[in-house]
Scaffold this motif. Sequence first.
Motif, PDB file in Angstrom:
ATOM      1  N   PHE A 339       0.827  -1.221   0.000  1.00  0.00           N
ATOM      2  CA  PHE A 339       0.000   0.000   0.000  1.00  0.00           C
ATOM      3  C   PHE A 339       0.850   1.255   0.000  1.00  0.00           C
ATOM      4  O   PHE A 339       0.400   2.340  -0.378  1.00  0.00           O
ATOM      5  CB  PHE A 339      -0.916   0.024   1.231  1.00  0.00           C
ATOM      6  N   GLU A 340       2.107   1.107   0.408  1.00  0.00           N
ATOM      7  CA  GLU A 340       2.966   2.284   0.585  1.00  0.00           C
ATOM      8  C   GLU A 340       3.222   3.030  -0.734  1.00  0.00           C
ATOM      9  O   GLU A 340       3.392   4.251  -0.728  1.00  0.00           O
ATOM     10  CB  GLU A 340       4.299   1.860   1.213  1.00  0.00           C
ATOM     11  N   LEU A 341       3.261   2.298  -1.845  1.00  0.00           N
ATOM     12  CA  LEU A 341       3.521   2.955  -3.136  1.00  0.00           C
ATOM     13  C   LEU A 341       2.422   3.942  -3.510  1.00  0.00           C
ATOM     14  O   LEU A 341       2.717   5.107  -3.816  1.00  0.00           O
ATOM     15  CB  LEU A 341       3.722   1.912  -4.233  1.00  0.00           C
ATOM     16  N   PRO A 342       1.131   3.539  -3.521  1.00  0.00           N
ATOM     17  CA  PRO A 342       0.086   4.533  -3.817  1.00  0.00           C
ATOM     18  C   PRO A 342       0.091   5.715  -2.838  1.00  0.00           C
ATOM     19  O   PRO A 342      -0.120   6.858  -3.238  1.00  0.00           O
ATOM     20  CB  PRO A 342      -1.213   3.727  -3.717  1.00  0.00           C
ATOM     21  N   TYR A 343       0.335   5.430  -1.557  1.00  0.00           N
ATOM     22  CA  TYR A 343       0.335   6.512  -0.570  1.00  0.00           C
ATOM     23  C   TYR A 343       1.507   7.464  -0.785  1.00  0.00           C
ATOM     24  O   TYR A 343       1.355   8.691  -0.699  1.00  0.00           O
ATOM     25  CB  TYR A 343       0.370   5.940   0.852  1.00  0.00           C
ATOM     26  N   ARG A 618      -6.945  -4.054   8.166  1.00  0.00           N
ATOM     27  CA  ARG A 618      -6.042  -4.250   7.036  1.00  0.00           C
ATOM     28  C   ARG A 618      -6.467  -5.458   6.218  1.00  0.00           C
ATOM     29  O   ARG A 618      -6.900  -6.476   6.765  1.00  0.00           O
ATOM     30  CB  ARG A 618      -4.601  -4.429   7.518  1.00  0.00           C
ATOM     31  N   ALA A 619      -6.337  -5.346   4.905  1.00  0.00           N
ATOM     32  CA  ALA A 619      -6.620  -6.468   4.013  1.00  0.00           C
ATOM     33  C   ALA A 619      -5.369  -7.320   3.853  1.00  0.00           C
ATOM     34  O   ALA A 619      -4.246  -6.827   3.960  1.00  0.00           O
ATOM     35  CB  ALA A 619      -7.078  -5.952   2.652  1.00  0.00           C
ATOM     36  N   GLU A 620      -5.563  -8.607   3.572  1.00  0.00           N
ATOM     37  CA  GLU A 620      -4.431  -9.512   3.400  1.00  0.00           C
ATOM     38  C   GLU A 620      -3.709  -9.278   2.077  1.00  0.00           C
ATOM     39  O   GLU A 620      -2.523  -9.538   1.954  1.00  0.00           O
ATOM     40  CB  GLU A 620      -4.917 -10.963   3.468  1.00  0.00           C
ATOM     41  N   SER A 621      -4.452  -8.799   1.069  1.00  0.00           N
ATOM     42  CA  SER A 621      -3.855  -8.641  -0.257  1.00  0.00           C
ATOM     43  C   SER A 621      -4.549  -7.503  -0.997  1.00  0.00           C
ATOM     44  O   SER A 621      -5.612  -7.033  -0.588  1.00  0.00           O
ATOM     45  CB  SER A 621      -4.000  -9.926  -1.072  1.00  0.00           C
ATOM     46  N   ARG A 622      -3.945  -7.088  -2.098  1.00  0.00           N
ATOM     47  CA  ARG A 622      -4.580  -6.056  -2.920  1.00  0.00           C
ATOM     48  C   ARG A 622      -5.892  -6.568  -3.511  1.00  0.00           C
ATOM     49  O   ARG A 622      -6.863  -5.823  -3.616  1.00  0.00           O
ATOM     50  CB  ARG A 622      -3.643  -5.618  -4.047  1.00  0.00           C
TER      51      ARG A 622
END
Length: 732
Positions: A339-343, A618-622
């Motif tokens: 998730f860090e990339l989009p953020y 939190r979700a486990e995956s995209r």
Amino acid sequence: MAVYAKSKPPETIEEHNMKLLENYEKLNNFLDPKKVKKYDKVIRKILYYHDLGKLNYKFQNKLGLSARVIIPELKDSSEIEIPHEWLSLAFISKEDKRYFHKFSEEGIRFADLVQYCIAFHHTRSKPFDKKHLEMIIRFDLEKNKHLLGIDYPLNNDYDIFKDIKQKIDSQRNFKNYFELLVFLKGILHKCDYTASADIEPEKVYEGSYEADFNNWLSQKGWTLKPFQCKARTLSDKNVVLIASTGSGKTEYSMNWLNGQKAFYLLGLRTAVNEMYRRFRNIFTDNVALLHGEISYVIEQDDTDESYIERIETARKLCAPITIATADQLVTAVFKYNGFELPYLTASYSKIVVDEIQSFSPDSIAAIMVFLKEIHRLGGKFLLMTATLPPFIKDELKELENVEFPEPELLSTKRHRISVYDEAIDSSLSLAMIDAQFKKGKKILIVCNTVKKAQEMYDLLQNLNLNPSLIHSRFILRDRQRKESKDTGIMSVNNHQHPPIIWIATQVVEASLDLDFDVLFTECSPIDSLLQRFGRCYRKREYCEETPNINIFKAEPFKGYDNYLLSRTYELLYDNFNGKIMTEYDKQMAINEVFSEIEKTKYYQKYKRNKDLLELGFRAESRGEAEQLFRNIAFNYCVIPRSVYDENEKEISYLIRVIDNKNAERMQRIQAKSKLKEFTIPIQIFNALNSLTSVADSKYCKRHNIMIINDVIYSFEKGLQLTDRTEEGVFVM
């Protein structure tokens, strides 16, 4: 002996790391300079260490670029493979750990954070095997570390989950690490992914944004309105804009963007495709399209190289301007690994959210939490709509540095409404539609369900009115024809267009510049209903006494909150029946309908989801995050049986090409794009026995592309469900 990171094309670990460092240098221009100055050395060390675990003999054997290695001590565990990023932690020197520890503060163990960034820069589902990790390090990495220029002892005493993951990911600790994770791990993802794809970490705008915008305005003979001009003065602010449909919100957003990196988010893929065409017409190749099916979108004159660069630039969020479905960015709010990339990207970007009310309450909750967190990280947002539920506005007022310009409400009187106690398929409605058509009017009919829209089609066809129908149950090829500016629904904007009747569902509600003469619609909640109003007399003054907006009573529908639906109907029936409804009246109606929203299931669902996200769900995956955002249980792409039978020869040929790995890449891409034209995306709950596999295709199995039986399909009406399938299928 060379140690490789990749095989296609061959690239050593050293060469790969150099590419990451080059991308980091380029990315610096977009990052917070204070953070870069503070953490520059840390970042460079993370980039250096991240792939050193690829030294392991199994990874090198898999690449097949060097002589195959067998290690006798490890022959009994030849089937067990430790992910390279987990092994990379063994190389972190004690000296560097002491250096990382200098950045620790209350609630943050910095050395653990650095190790987390490295160990989880890929997502793995396999269990951690500490014993085998120790053996790999002892009998393989320790003996070959000199190939990487390393002479200090490696660490083989760590547990990925107990020592690192649990410390960072726990609900109690995660919030402490959130901002640093976004910055440090986000940079690693950005540099690593773009280096692997061989693209720039951020594509710089080619030409002059301002010149392109002004040239387009000049060609159109347009001058910006005063409220659109003010957008430039608010360019460094977060903005919440309420403006009438047809007032020029899109041009406002273009002026607010002011040439900075941007994402323009919408809910419907139809609206995204149309907005992409509008932006690309002005800003050319600086604009990228991003949604779940961009891999099937082939531009004219695409080559292998240009296609791959365009797709990778969009997916890695590297384009100057990206027009996207909101799920492509906002699903990061579920904090799946990566998730860090989009953020990170959003933290130095501008985010435009168009027509937030068009989303479900689940999705609105996700968008709101995302915007608040991006606001905290330094990103800017523009939320613009004609119909903003008051509770959203109230929440955003709690944030600092958010501007709320005076609503831009057209003074033009565009809509005189009439509210009926009958259903839209009543004899009264049909007679009115017939009369308006014979007067030469362009008529839009909007129904709340596909089934009702199809029934209306049959009724009007029986009256020889030759209507057209658009909704979400058409295969892509037919949907594209029905959306086209030449022969589809968009062609009604041509002033010379003859009288016509279009029947539609909610697909026409958001960001489509349609201008009909008369609207017949089932009642829906006020925010949705006013969007439908905006497709009739979009920019014209209405001076006649006969209403041009006709609202009919609707049955309860699971897609709408019943309280909001009945409240809307009662308000309009009691206060505006037979009257002109001004833009100010519309805002009053929104406030009135939503005044006691806390009672509604709509708001309770919104609040529950927002609270969960803010508590750290939190979700486990995209993939799971995308399902949560869209509220999808099972997702299939189906080919109606009759469509498959009529096109079996072509479909079979396309599948053979797709599954043939020896075929040219562009040929396979084109085949995938062509196959997609025969499909409809749907959700299936308990009608799986209606599905049949498409031949023996690995590609179709992997992407859930199947034939759906027991249905009727036609270009005129789309997919019609029968009694055997209706209860178990929901079509998006």
